[in-house]
Write a protein that holds these residues in place. Sequence first.
Motif: not given
Length: 315
Positions: A240-246, A251-253, A268-272, A307-311
């Motif tokens: 999430p931080g290395d690649c950006g949200i898009e 990649t997840v999809a 993923i976000m808890a580990w992030h 976490l917020t804007a990226g939902q």
Amino acid sequence: MALTWLGEPTVDVLRAALRAVAPELADGTIVPRGLQASDDPQWCAASAEIDGRFVVKFAWARPPALRIRHQIRLLDTLRPAAPRLPLPTVVAASLDPAMLITRRAAATPFFGVRHLIAPADRPTVADDLAAVLAGLHHRDVLKAVSASMGPLPEPIMPAPTGEIRARLPPLIRSDQRDRVLTWCDRADRVLATSGRTVLVHGDFHGDNHLWDRGSLRLRLVVDWETAGPGEPEFDLRCLPGDCGIELFTATVARYERISGTTLDMNRIMAWHLRTVLGDALWRAEAGVPLPDARTPAQWFDDLDTRLTAGQLWRS
């Protein structure tokens, strides 16, 4: 064979060891990276380039020597178990002293190419990231590696939320502190149960996957010394931080389509969260600059956006 390591972190000592392990490289030009003394034996390790064509990893304490031994054995086992993985080419390996020499690839760390990735490039880049991770995480890979190597060490975990709660708040702004506690509580709830177990790289950040600058294709995955059993979400925690949200969500999809399995975005976000805030914490306390030379509070703001804007926290 007995496991040994270098007596001290100097180029002269490294060159002497090369005379025993790879004598044809011993007189080459050595450019060290991270060659500095450490009070913590855990981090008494470094790498160096030789003649711009080879990379050597070495240690001067037992804990990193064990990690080098683990990487040597793992690379040897992974080649037949997952032949499509882009693994380093091993030139020489030794346990006495612990040393791994690989061929230097003509490729660039992801951090050096991510600014080149246009929206039209995202599907291809996401496909490469997803294919590597899905291939590594296939259930047969862990089965084959475990059968060959026996019990595997677990990857190094990011800082526990208890440490983040206790020690990070003084390092950030007052308006951020309550959210740290709320986030840590949620991460604890999300990770209270275990996920499925696969073989994970363990340190899949942007310096450890290398890319072709022209084609923007993934060419090599390096630094396998902390690979072990874990959940697939753990390996995606830096994206999430290395690649950006898009690019991350693409990649997840793509991973889910390739693997036929579902990733838990909350995990993923808890580990992030633990990785980002834990990294900011230890660097600030150790007086080590954050990689982008900003502050823990600024890192917090970026994480808040994801976490917020990226939902990316899902209900």
